[in-house]
Design a protein around this motif. Structure first.
Motif, PDB file in Angstrom:
ATOM      1  N   ARG A   1       0.915  -1.272  -0.027  1.00  0.00           N
ATOM      2  CA  ARG A   1       0.073   0.037  -0.024  1.00  0.00           C
ATOM      3  C   ARG A   1       0.748   1.386   0.066  1.00  0.00           C
ATOM      4  O   ARG A   1       0.575   2.495  -0.308  1.00  0.00           O
ATOM      5  CB  ARG A   1      -0.782  -0.067   1.264  1.00  0.00           C
ATOM      6  CG  ARG A   1      -1.896  -1.126   1.124  1.00  0.00           C
ATOM      7  CD  ARG A   1      -3.096  -1.053   2.131  1.00  0.00           C
ATOM      8  NE  ARG A   1      -3.781  -2.028   2.180  1.00  0.00           N
ATOM      9  CZ  ARG A   1      -5.141  -1.937   1.612  1.00  0.00           C
ATOM     10  NH1 ARG A   1      -5.189  -1.159   0.705  1.00  0.00           N
ATOM     11  NH2 ARG A   1      -5.785  -3.218   1.543  1.00  0.00           N
TER      12      ARG A   1
ATOM     13  N   ARG B   1      -6.255  -7.378  -5.146  1.00  0.00           N
ATOM     14  CA  ARG B   1      -7.280  -6.338  -4.650  1.00  0.00           C
ATOM     15  C   ARG B   1      -6.642  -5.049  -4.450  1.00  0.00           C
ATOM     16  O   ARG B   1      -6.919  -3.876  -4.498  1.00  0.00           O
ATOM     17  CB  ARG B   1      -8.015  -6.542  -3.310  1.00  0.00           C
ATOM     18  CG  ARG B   1      -9.081  -7.692  -3.908  1.00  0.00           C
ATOM     19  CD  ARG B   1      -9.785  -8.398  -2.629  1.00  0.00           C
ATOM     20  NE  ARG B   1     -10.600  -9.533  -3.164  1.00  0.00           N
ATOM     21  CZ  ARG B   1     -11.067 -10.607  -2.365  1.00  0.00           C
ATOM     22  NH1 ARG B   1     -10.416 -10.557  -1.285  1.00  0.00           N
ATOM     23  NH2 ARG B   1     -12.098 -11.375  -3.069  1.00  0.00           N
TER      24      ARG B   1
ATOM     25  N   GLU C   1      -6.161  -0.823  -5.819  1.00  0.00           N
ATOM     26  CA  GLU C   1      -6.322   0.407  -5.039  1.00  0.00           C
ATOM     27  C   GLU C   1      -5.254   1.386  -4.938  1.00  0.00           C
ATOM     28  O   GLU C   1      -5.536   2.540  -4.711  1.00  0.00           O
ATOM     29  CB  GLU C   1      -6.565   0.068  -3.672  1.00  0.00           C
ATOM     30  CG  GLU C   1      -7.728  -0.758  -3.200  1.00  0.00           C
ATOM     31  CD  GLU C   1      -7.977  -1.595  -2.024  1.00  0.00           C
ATOM     32  OE1 GLU C   1      -7.031  -1.364  -1.286  1.00  0.00           O
ATOM     33  OE2 GLU C   1      -8.836  -2.356  -1.730  1.00  0.00           O
TER      34      GLU C   1
ATOM     35  N   ARG D   1      -8.705   0.311 -12.658  1.00  0.00           N
ATOM     36  CA  ARG D   1      -8.054   1.402 -12.349  1.00  0.00           C
ATOM     37  C   ARG D   1      -7.093   1.784 -13.438  1.00  0.00           C
ATOM     38  O   ARG D   1      -6.790   2.850 -13.488  1.00  0.00           O
ATOM     39  CB  ARG D   1      -7.172   1.010 -11.017  1.00  0.00           C
ATOM     40  CG  ARG D   1      -6.551   2.218 -10.601  1.00  0.00           C
ATOM     41  CD  ARG D   1      -5.700   2.077  -9.097  1.00  0.00           C
ATOM     42  NE  ARG D   1      -5.103   2.985  -8.862  1.00  0.00           N
ATOM     43  CZ  ARG D   1      -5.530   4.022  -8.057  1.00  0.00           C
ATOM     44  NH1 ARG D   1      -6.787   3.861  -7.658  1.00  0.00           N
ATOM     45  NH2 ARG D   1      -5.022   5.053  -7.785  1.00  0.00           N
TER      46      ARG D   1
ATOM     47  N   THR E   1     -13.362   7.991   2.767  1.00  0.00           N
ATOM     48  CA  THR E   1     -14.014   7.157   1.763  1.00  0.00           C
ATOM     49  C   THR E   1     -15.302   7.206   1.562  1.00  0.00           C
ATOM     50  O   THR E   1     -16.021   7.350   2.666  1.00  0.00           O
ATOM     51  CB  THR E   1     -13.231   5.732   2.109  1.00  0.00           C
ATOM     52  OG1 THR E   1     -13.921   5.380   3.255  1.00  0.00           O
ATOM     53  CG2 THR E   1     -11.782   5.676   2.210  1.00  0.00           C
TER      54      THR E   1
ATOM     55  N   THR F   1     -18.047  -0.776  -4.570  1.00  0.00           N
ATOM     56  CA  THR F   1     -16.584  -0.287  -4.779  1.00  0.00           C
ATOM     57  C   THR F   1     -16.514   1.004  -3.865  1.00  0.00           C
ATOM     58  O   THR F   1     -17.362   1.669  -3.379  1.00  0.00           O
ATOM     59  CB  THR F   1     -16.262   0.366  -6.259  1.00  0.00           C
ATOM     60  OG1 THR F   1     -14.849   0.484  -6.166  1.00  0.00           O
ATOM     61  CG2 THR F   1     -16.998   1.560  -6.291  1.00  0.00           C
TER      62      THR F   1
ATOM     63  N   LEU G   1     -13.975   4.485  -2.801  1.00  0.00           N
ATOM     64  CA  LEU G   1     -13.191   5.164  -3.238  1.00  0.00           C
ATOM     65  C   LEU G   1     -12.715   6.267  -2.224  1.00  0.00           C
ATOM     66  O   LEU G   1     -13.545   6.753  -1.658  1.00  0.00           O
ATOM     67  CB  LEU G   1     -13.645   6.053  -4.638  1.00  0.00           C
ATOM     68  CG  LEU G   1     -14.126   5.122  -5.911  1.00  0.00           C
ATOM     69  CD1 LEU G   1     -14.775   6.016  -6.708  1.00  0.00           C
ATOM     70  CD2 LEU G   1     -12.806   4.671  -6.479  1.00  0.00           C
TER      71      LEU G   1
ATOM     72  N   GLU H   1      -9.730  10.736  -4.770  1.00  0.00           N
ATOM     73  CA  GLU H   1      -9.729  10.146  -5.925  1.00  0.00           C
ATOM     74  C   GLU H   1     -11.037  10.415  -6.798  1.00  0.00           C
ATOM     75  O   GLU H   1     -11.206  10.192  -7.874  1.00  0.00           O
ATOM     76  CB  GLU H   1      -9.605   8.649  -5.917  1.00  0.00           C
ATOM     77  CG  GLU H   1      -8.333   8.142  -5.449  1.00  0.00           C
ATOM     78  CD  GLU H   1      -8.075   6.630  -5.846  1.00  0.00           C
ATOM     79  OE1 GLU H   1      -8.825   5.985  -6.352  1.00  0.00           O
ATOM     80  OE2 GLU H   1      -7.048   6.139  -5.112  1.00  0.00           O
TER      81      GLU H   1
END
Length: 507
Positions: A189, A218, A222, A255, A452, A463, A465, A469
């Motif tokens: 991350r 996953r 991200e 993405r 988020t 989903t 986000l 973003e």
């Protein structure tokens, strides 16, 4: 003594509606000692047709007393026999695993455990979740638990585990590290170059645990790691990849703004992605998030078979594309995409005010002209409305749960179905969301947590986000089709409303 006679005897007994306990016991005894693989194959096929009390002892003796793990057919035949009892005789299936000798058999470890856990998770009800918890509790060691957790993640297909019921959540809590505690997650991350290289290697390694591979896939959906695209595409295209891995990889690929992704997913779709409903929807959703990918989809739909072709390669049927994906294509607001989508699906349009008024009058007349049957009405609801709305704990979450509504007010129900924009309940406004990486999404806000936003997308996916973003977010008209009833016969309309009018107790 003749295996051919035994085979036909076992086959004929499978056609008997009610076997005596003595005959059932004899079949179980034969399963324990039968040396001929074709007779064992027939025993598995017969067990599938027998009630659980007769079938499960046969299944047990087939797996405990024989090693057919290398046979090309028998292990799956045994699974199909067991799977047929998961709903009708759940307790009998679980009792089979009280016997520790069952757990160590190769067919059980290689074929049955993961599929059984997945089957009960997909069932998505209290009985299924309780069965999952019981299997975890019965597992004799961490090795068997890992297999069950693989099945759990396959069945969940990316759903958040915090939504699991307390009984199952408590059962898997001691094994959280096996589910989410993978060593590279934090560094990945942080977009650490070395962690990315290691994670990509693990994703491509079929010997790695499915949980770890899913976790890293996953995360690549991200973070911003374009170098992951080849590895994610390789997962999608590999015939050995499980459905959960393919689905997660397709979702992660959304993405990355790379035209090659659209081309490769189109090429893989007919033979590798279409068969599994979740994977198919993930692929179609991907096409609908970027204009370039949408063009690939529409070109594949319009492509014709060429002279000399042995099969229709790289083509997609327009019938595969559900209505909500067509609406998402139009949300892209690209004139060429909208034009082709309108030509391919001409009936998917918004009705005029006068058309709505006339349709409301017609439906009211239909409902007054006869009675409906709620039993076929349930199937109509699930097909026509269930993708977005829940009723009696069945259906989607994109639109309001109808269970608590005054569904006996027929006039209001007719009005809301035919003119969904007349009133949009708070919390169910559809938004057109543009992300900073170039995706166009459409859906309702499922919730906010810190910085988020969670969205329920038109495609049926959820989903999350980070707010940072989101480039733009604008409310849209209701995406509920206002011609929903036009495809139904008069009797189907009456059946649907009969089901909608049922009380909360199901009557």
């Amino acid at each position: 003594k003749d295996p051919f006679v035994r085979l036909w005897t076992v086959r004929l007994l499978g056609d008997v509606a009610h076997l005596s306990s003595q005959v059932s016991a004899k079949l179980s005894d034969i399963a324990a000692v039968e040396l001929h693989p074709e007779v064992r194959s027939q025993l598995a096929a017969t067990a599938k047709r027998l009630p659980g009390t007769a079938a499960i002892p046969i299944i047990r003796n087939l797996v405990v007393n024989h090693d057919d793990s290398n046979d090309p057919d028998l292990p799956l035949q045994i699974w199909w026999a067991l799977e047929s009892k998961t709903s009708t005789d759940t307790q009998g299936v679980l009792d089979l695993f009280q016997d520790r000798s069952v757990w160590g058999k190769k067919t059980v470890r290689n074929i049955l455990l993961e599929r059984l856990m997945q089957r009960y998770v997909i069932q998505a009800d209290s009985t299924g979740y309780a069965a999952c918890a019981r299997l975890v509790a019965l597992a004799p060691s961490i090795q068997e638990v890992k297999i069950l957790l693989n099945g759990l993640q396959e069945g969940l297909r990316g759903q958040d585990m915090v939504q699991l019921p307390p009984t199952l959540a408590k059962a898997i809590k001691p094994y959280e590290k096996e589910l989410v505690g993978h060593s590279l997650a934090v560094a990945l991350r942080q977009v650490d170059k070395k962690a990315i290289e290691q994670a990509l290697s693990i994703i491509g390694d079929p010997a790695s645990s499915i949980g770890e591979r899913l976790s890293y896939i996953r995360i690549f959906g991200e973070i911003n790691a374009p170098g992951s695209v080849p590895a994610l595409l390789a997962v999608v295209e590999n015939n050995q990849s499980s459905a959960a891995l393919r689905q997660a990889a397709i979702q992660a690929l959304q993405r990355y703004d790379d035209p090659e992704i659209g081309r490769r997913i189109v090429n893989a779709y007919p033979n590798k992605l279409r068969a599994d409903p979740g994977v198919r929807l993930a692929a179609l959703t991907l096409f609908s998030t970027r204009a370039a990918w949408a063009a690939e989809l529409l070109n594949a739909i319009g492509r014709k078979k060429q002279p000399g072709d042995n099969f229709i390669a790289h083509t997609i049927s327009k019938d595969d594309v559900p209505e909500q994906i067509v609406r998402q294509l139009k949300v892209l607001d690209d004139p060429s995409i909208t034009g082709v989508a309108t030509r391919l699906w001409p009936d998917l349009r918004f009705a005029s005010g006068s058309e709505k008024t006339e349709r409301i009058s017609n439906v009211s007349t239909i409902l007054q002209s006869g009675a409906g049957d709620p039993d076929p009405g349930r199937a109509i609801f699930l097909k026509s409305c269930g993708a977005c709305h829940r009723l009696f704990d069945e259906g989607g979450v994109l639109g309001p749960d109808l269970t608590g509504y005054d569904r006996r007010n027929v006039n209001d129900m007719v009005m809301n179905i035919i003119d969904p924009n007349a009133y949009v309940r708070e919390g169910y406004v559809t938004y057109r969301v543009t992300t900073k990486d170039g995706r166009i999404l459409a859906g309702t806000i499922a919730g906010r947590s810190g910085t988020t936003i969670a969205f329920n997308l038109l495609s049926g996916e959820r989903t999350t986000l980070p707010e940072g973003e989101v480039e733009d977010m604008r409310p849209q008209p209701s995406m509920m089709p206002d011609n929903l009833l036009e495809a139904l016969t008069d009797q189907q309309v009456r059946d649907l409303f009969a089901y909608l009018a049922k009380g909360n107790d199901g009557h």
